[in-house]
Motif scaffolding. Structure first.
Motif, PDB file in Angstrom:
ATOM      1  N   ALA A  83      16.233  89.265  27.575  1.00  0.00           N
ATOM      2  CA  ALA A  83      15.457  89.305  28.812  1.00  0.00           C
ATOM      3  C   ALA A  83      14.470  88.146  28.826  1.00  0.00           C
ATOM      4  CB  ALA A  83      14.707  90.634  28.913  1.00  0.00           C
ATOM      5  N   ALA A  84      14.082  87.702  30.001  1.00  0.00           N
ATOM      6  CA  ALA A  84      13.101  86.631  30.114  1.00  0.00           C
ATOM      7  C   ALA A  84      11.783  87.070  29.484  1.00  0.00           C
ATOM      8  CB  ALA A  84      12.892  86.267  31.584  1.00  0.00           C
ATOM      9  N   GLY A  85      11.112  86.146  28.794  1.00  0.00           N
ATOM     10  CA  GLY A  85       9.830  86.461  28.175  1.00  0.00           C
ATOM     11  C   GLY A  85       9.584  85.636  26.927  1.00  0.00           C
ATOM     12  N   GLN A  86       8.545  86.009  26.181  1.00  0.00           N
ATOM     13  CA  GLN A  86       8.161  85.327  24.945  1.00  0.00           C
ATOM     14  C   GLN A  86       8.847  85.997  23.756  1.00  0.00           C
ATOM     15  OE1 GLN A  86       5.856  82.675  24.518  1.00  0.00           O
ATOM     16  NE2 GLN A  86       6.075  82.490  26.727  1.00  0.00           N
ATOM     17  N   TYR A  87       9.268  85.200  22.787  1.00  0.00           N
ATOM     18  CA  TYR A  87       9.894  85.700  21.568  1.00  0.00           C
ATOM     19  C   TYR A  87       9.352  84.918  20.373  1.00  0.00           C
ATOM     20  CZ  TYR A  87      13.190  88.186  24.497  1.00  0.00           C
ATOM     21  OH  TYR A  87      13.742  89.034  25.420  1.00  0.00           O
ATOM     22  N   PHE A  88       9.450  85.529  19.219  1.00  0.00           N
ATOM     23  CA  PHE A  88       9.033  84.899  17.974  1.00  0.00           C
ATOM     24  C   PHE A  88      10.235  84.753  17.065  1.00  0.00           C
ATOM     25  CE2 PHE A  88       5.344  87.203  19.581  1.00  0.00           C
ATOM     26  CZ  PHE A  88       4.427  86.167  19.659  1.00  0.00           C
ATOM     27  N   LEU A  89      10.279  83.648  16.349  1.00  0.00           N
ATOM     28  CA  LEU A  89      11.339  83.385  15.375  1.00  0.00           C
ATOM     29  C   LEU A  89      10.765  83.472  13.975  1.00  0.00           C
ATOM     30  CD1 LEU A  89      12.825  80.146  16.952  1.00  0.00           C
ATOM     31  CD2 LEU A  89      13.903  82.393  16.950  1.00  0.00           C
ATOM     32  N   ARG A  90      11.500  84.087  13.086  1.00  0.00           N
ATOM     33  CA  ARG A  90      11.193  84.024  11.658  1.00  0.00           C
ATOM     34  C   ARG A  90      12.415  83.405  11.006  1.00  0.00           C
ATOM     35  NH1 ARG A  90       8.532  88.802   8.935  1.00  0.00           N
ATOM     36  NH2 ARG A  90       6.736  87.733   9.778  1.00  0.00           N
ATOM     37  N   ILE A  91      12.220  82.225  10.453  1.00  0.00           N
ATOM     38  CA  ILE A  91      13.314  81.460   9.876  1.00  0.00           C
ATOM     39  C   ILE A  91      13.114  81.405   8.372  1.00  0.00           C
ATOM     40  CG2 ILE A  91      14.499  79.233   9.896  1.00  0.00           C
ATOM     41  CD1 ILE A  91      12.931  78.885  12.700  1.00  0.00           C
ATOM     42  N   HIS A  92      14.072  81.937   7.629  1.00  0.00           N
ATOM     43  CA  HIS A  92      14.011  81.888   6.169  1.00  0.00           C
ATOM     44  C   HIS A  92      14.903  80.739   5.700  1.00  0.00           C
ATOM     45  CE1 HIS A  92      11.759  85.592   5.652  1.00  0.00           C
ATOM     46  NE2 HIS A  92      12.491  86.087   6.631  1.00  0.00           N
ATOM     47  N   SER A  93      14.357  79.918   4.795  1.00  0.00           N
ATOM     48  CA  SER A  93      15.106  78.774   4.287  1.00  0.00           C
ATOM     49  C   SER A  93      14.874  78.633   2.793  1.00  0.00           C
ATOM     50  CB  SER A  93      14.653  77.501   5.009  1.00  0.00           C
ATOM     51  OG  SER A  93      13.370  77.113   4.542  1.00  0.00           O
ATOM     52  N   ASP A  94      15.520  77.635   2.207  1.00  0.00           N
ATOM     53  CA  ASP A  94      15.307  77.357   0.792  1.00  0.00           C
ATOM     54  C   ASP A  94      13.902  76.804   0.533  1.00  0.00           C
ATOM     55  OD1 ASP A  94      15.847  74.957   2.109  1.00  0.00           O
ATOM     56  OD2 ASP A  94      16.888  74.082   0.391  1.00  0.00           O
ATOM     57  N   GLN A  95      13.178  76.443   1.590  1.00  0.00           N
ATOM     58  CA  GLN A  95      11.814  75.934   1.479  1.00  0.00           C
ATOM     59  C   GLN A  95      10.762  77.010   1.761  1.00  0.00           C
ATOM     60  OE1 GLN A  95      11.076  72.350   1.095  1.00  0.00           O
ATOM     61  NE2 GLN A  95      13.203  72.257   0.473  1.00  0.00           N
ATOM     62  N   GLY A  96      11.189  78.223   2.059  1.00  0.00           N
ATOM     63  CA  GLY A  96      10.261  79.307   2.372  1.00  0.00           C
ATOM     64  C   GLY A  96      10.513  79.879   3.753  1.00  0.00           C
ATOM     65  N   SER A  97       9.484  80.481   4.305  1.00  0.00           N
ATOM     66  CA  SER A  97       9.587  81.126   5.606  1.00  0.00           C
ATOM     67  C   SER A  97       8.857  80.292   6.656  1.00  0.00           C
ATOM     68  CB  SER A  97       8.977  82.528   5.518  1.00  0.00           C
ATOM     69  OG  SER A  97       9.112  83.203   6.736  1.00  0.00           O
ATOM     70  N   HIS A  98       9.462  80.157   7.817  1.00  0.00           N
ATOM     71  CA  HIS A  98       8.890  79.390   8.918  1.00  0.00           C
ATOM     72  C   HIS A  98       8.806  80.305  10.129  1.00  0.00           C
ATOM     73  CE1 HIS A  98       9.900  75.721   6.614  1.00  0.00           C
ATOM     74  NE2 HIS A  98      10.982  76.392   6.298  1.00  0.00           N
ATOM     75  N   GLN A  99       7.769  80.139  10.942  1.00  0.00           N
ATOM     76  CA  GLN A  99       7.618  80.931  12.150  1.00  0.00           C
ATOM     77  C   GLN A  99       7.464  79.998  13.341  1.00  0.00           C
ATOM     78  OE1 GLN A  99       5.301  81.695   9.466  1.00  0.00           O
ATOM     79  NE2 GLN A  99       6.775  83.147   8.693  1.00  0.00           N
TER      80      GLN A  99
END
Length: 146
Positions: free
Chosen positions: A124-140
Motif C-alpha cells: 500500500a502507498a505510504g512510508q516503509y523501513f528497510l532492515r538490510i543484513h549484510s556481511d558488514q552488519g545491519s543497515h537501515q
C-alpha cells in the motif's frame, strides 16, 4: 507492567526507555500503553529485535532509521513498483526486510548478494523501513511507496 518516570528520588534521573527480552519469540503479541492523560493505546503483533518509539496519539515508530546508508544506494525513492538496493562497495547483502511504520513485517527477501531488486507493487502507498543484513552488519533505511 513497567512504569516509566523521569525521576524517582531527589536529584535522580531514570532512563525513559524500557527494554524487554523476548526469549525465542520473534514478535510481541500486544503492547498496551496507559498515558498520564488517561488515554490508552494498544498495538498488536509488533516485530521484535528493534527499537520502537511510542508517542501519545501518534502510534508506533520504528527508531533510528536513516534515509541513506554509507555502503548502500537505495533507489528510486519514492518507489512505485520496484525498489533497488545496490552496494557502493563489495557489501554482500544477506537479507532485506521491509517493515510498515507500525513495525509489522511486510516482506522478507533472503540471499541477494550485492544487488537487490524488490517488487513493492503489492504494498500500500505510504512510508516503509528497510532492515538490510549484510556481511558488514545491519543497515537501515526509509523509503516511500507511491
Amino acid at each position: 507492567m513497567r512504569e516509566i518516570s523521569a525521576q524517582s528520588q531527589y536529584c535522580g534521573q531514570n532512563d525513559l526507555r524500557a527494554h524487554f527480552g523476548l526469549g525465542d519469540a520473534t514478535t510481541v503479541q500486544s503492547i498496551s500503553v496507559e498515558w498520564p492523560s488517561g488515554a490508552t493505546e494498544g498495538f498488536d503483533n509488533v516485530s521484535g529485535d528493534q527499537f520502537i518509539n511510542i508517542t501519545e496519539g501518534e502510534g508506533l515508530k520504528v527508531g533510528s532509521f536513516q534515509t541513506e546508508t554509507k555502503d548502500l544506494i537505495i533507489y528510486p525513492n519514492p518507489a512505485k513498483e520496484v525498489l533497488n538496493i545496490k552496494s557502493k562497495s563489495q557489501v554482500q547483502i544477506a537479507s532485506v526486510k521491509v517493515y510498515t511504520v507500525s513495525g509489522q513485517l511486510a516482506m522478507s527477501i533472503m540471499g541477494t548478494n550485492q544487488t537487490a531488486t524488490i517488487d513493492v507493487s503489492g504494498l500500500a502507498a505510504g512510508q516503509y523501513f528497510l532492515r538490510i543484513h549484510s556481511d558488514q552488519g545491519s543497515h537501515q533505511a526509509k523509503f516511500t511507496k507511491e
